[in-house]
Motif scaffolding. Structure first.
Motif, mmCIF file in Angstrom:
data_model
loop_
_atom_site.group_PDB
_atom_site.id
_atom_site.type_symbol
_atom_site.label_atom_id
_atom_site.label_comp_id
_atom_site.label_asym_id
_atom_site.label_seq_id
_atom_site.Cartn_x
_atom_site.Cartn_y
_atom_site.Cartn_z
ATOM 1 N N ARG A 40 -31.234 12.099 13.688
ATOM 2 C CA ARG A 40 -32.231 12.974 13.088
ATOM 3 C C ARG A 40 -33.507 12.212 12.737
ATOM 4 N NH1 ARG A 40 -31.126 12.211 7.373
ATOM 5 N NH2 ARG A 40 -32.267 14.065 6.740
ATOM 6 N N SER A 80 -26.257 15.348 7.008
ATOM 7 C CA SER A 80 -26.426 14.794 8.346
ATOM 8 C C SER A 80 -25.306 13.827 8.699
ATOM 9 C CB SER A 80 -27.782 14.089 8.441
ATOM 10 O OG SER A 80 -27.912 13.439 9.682
ATOM 11 N N ARG A 81 -24.974 12.961 7.763
ATOM 12 C CA ARG A 81 -23.919 11.979 8.058
ATOM 13 C C ARG A 81 -22.562 12.664 8.212
ATOM 14 N NH1 ARG A 81 -25.010 6.254 5.038
ATOM 15 N NH2 ARG A 81 -27.295 6.304 5.059
ATOM 16 N N GLU A 136 -29.529 13.980 3.824
ATOM 17 C CA GLU A 136 -28.948 12.787 4.441
ATOM 18 C C GLU A 136 -27.429 12.850 4.433
ATOM 19 O OE1 GLU A 136 -28.662 8.831 6.073
ATOM 20 O OE2 GLU A 136 -30.214 10.388 6.071
ATOM 21 N N SER A 189 -34.289 9.570 9.871
ATOM 22 C CA SER A 189 -33.689 8.240 9.870
ATOM 23 C C SER A 189 -34.683 7.179 10.320
ATOM 24 C CB SER A 189 -32.471 8.208 10.795
ATOM 25 O OG SER A 189 -31.459 9.062 10.328
ATOM 26 N N ASP A 231 -24.751 13.619 12.774
ATOM 27 C CA ASP A 231 -26.048 13.606 13.450
ATOM 28 C C ASP A 231 -26.791 12.341 13.060
ATOM 29 O OD1 ASP A 231 -28.459 14.038 14.599
ATOM 30 O OD2 ASP A 231 -29.061 15.688 13.297
#
Length: 330
Positions: free
Chosen positions: A195, A187-188, A184, A198, A192
């Motif tokens: 994804r 991703s942040r 996570e 989420s 993104d």
């Protein structure tokens, strides 16, 4: 005296002792992944015979880091180490040490230990959750492993968080585990926001308004190598006031809290014991927000019927459970 064995993806422990007591002898070894299951078997054979030279044992108990069939003593597979698929570990132990052998999943062994000798001692119903690299569970009722005759039991990490989580990779484990928290964060930081993991979550405004300062702080903590961004790094950043890290942890505790609330609603355990590396972040970052999320999602009549407590037996929890399993089965 009983021989207890823990087989994990990174560590191997072989101990000799009595149920509920500290082992009188213990050997801890690092797993060598490149040697596969054969390498681990060699280590068990060497360590086991060394311990049994000085003391005799009545039986062996094994807690294995992966799905097993306790009835046949056959390993289904390991998700970390090659060579375990359909391996008859129970028969191997019997032949190698000439002792009766019982097997279970490592989380089930840990659940048994915490229920009998640890944080759940004295309660009739104890649900154990480990939150580390993955998320696993075990359920002990009146001192006995519940569902020992089933292919799997209490797999809380594999719950799907909501009706839109219709793919097998979208699980509580994928969000709340150490790996999930790190994913996570990556991703942040990469921006993104679409994804798949989420799905089925409520993101707070800070997730979209985080200042560059908090993102830069996380990048500095992992030397700008996102592969080095771990849950431990995120936890330390959160403790130091990084609001992006705190929001990531909140996302994880929300998913885990929802899952534990489903367990409470279905089987109403008296005590939920939580162990694993992520839980070591402590009250402020982990247990307090987790308890709030459980209360938010649990069936209201059960709101005050349970306690959520930290595990008590530390790194030897699976060994304790394996020894208890051997004693119960002998």
């Amino acid at each position: 005296m009983f021989l207890g064995i823990e087989i994990g993806g990174t560590k191997l422990q072989v101990a000799l002792g009595q149920p509920g007591q500290e082992p009188i002898a213990l050997e801890r070894m690092d797993v060598q992944p490149d040697r596969g299951a054969i390498g681990i078997l060699d280590q068990i054979e060497t360590a086991g015979h060394r311990l049994l030279q000085k003391n005799s044992a009545k039986a062996i108990g094994v807690g294995f880091g992966g799905p097993v069939d306790p009835q046949t003593g056959v390993i289904a597979k390991s998700h970390q180490i090659e060579g375990w698929d359909h391996f008859p570990l129970g028969d191997w132990c019997k032949k190698t040490f000439n002792l009766p052998t019982s097997l279970c999943n490592d989380c089930d062994a840990a659940a048994l230990a915490e229920a009998l000798y640890g944080a759940g001692q004295g309660a009739d119903s104890v649900f154990y959750v480990t939150v580390g690299t993955g998320v696993g569970g075990g359920f002990v009722y009146q001192g006995q492993q519940f569902g020992a005759d089933r292919p799997a039991i209490a797999e809380i990490g594999h719950l799907r968080p909501g009706i839109h989580a219709d793919r097998p990779e979208i699980t509580v484990e994928s969000i709340a585990s150490g790996w999930g928290l790190a994913a996570e964060a990556r991703s942040r930081l990469m921006g993104d926001v679409s994804r798949s993991l989420s799905l089925a979550r409520n993101r707070s405004p800070i997730a979209d308004q985080t200042s560059d300062e908090f993102a830069r702080d996380l990048l500095l903590r992992c030397d700008h190598d996102l592969d080095q961004l771990t849950a431990k790094v995120i936890g330390q950043a959160a403790a130091d006031g990084n609001e992006l890290a705190r929001d990531i942890l909140e996302h994880g505790t929300q998913a885990l809290g929802w899952a534990i609330a489903q367990v409470i609603t279905l089987i109403a355990p008296q005590i939920i014991v939580i162990g694993g590396g992520v839980s070591l972040m402590g009250d402020q970052l982990f247990f307090t927000p987790l308890r709030a999320q459980v209360r938010r999602f649990a069936f209201p009549p059960l709101t005050d019927s349970y306690a959520i407590v930290p595990a008590a037996l530390g790194e030897l929890v699976v060994v304790h459970g394996a020894i208890a399993l051997a004693a119960k089965s002998s």
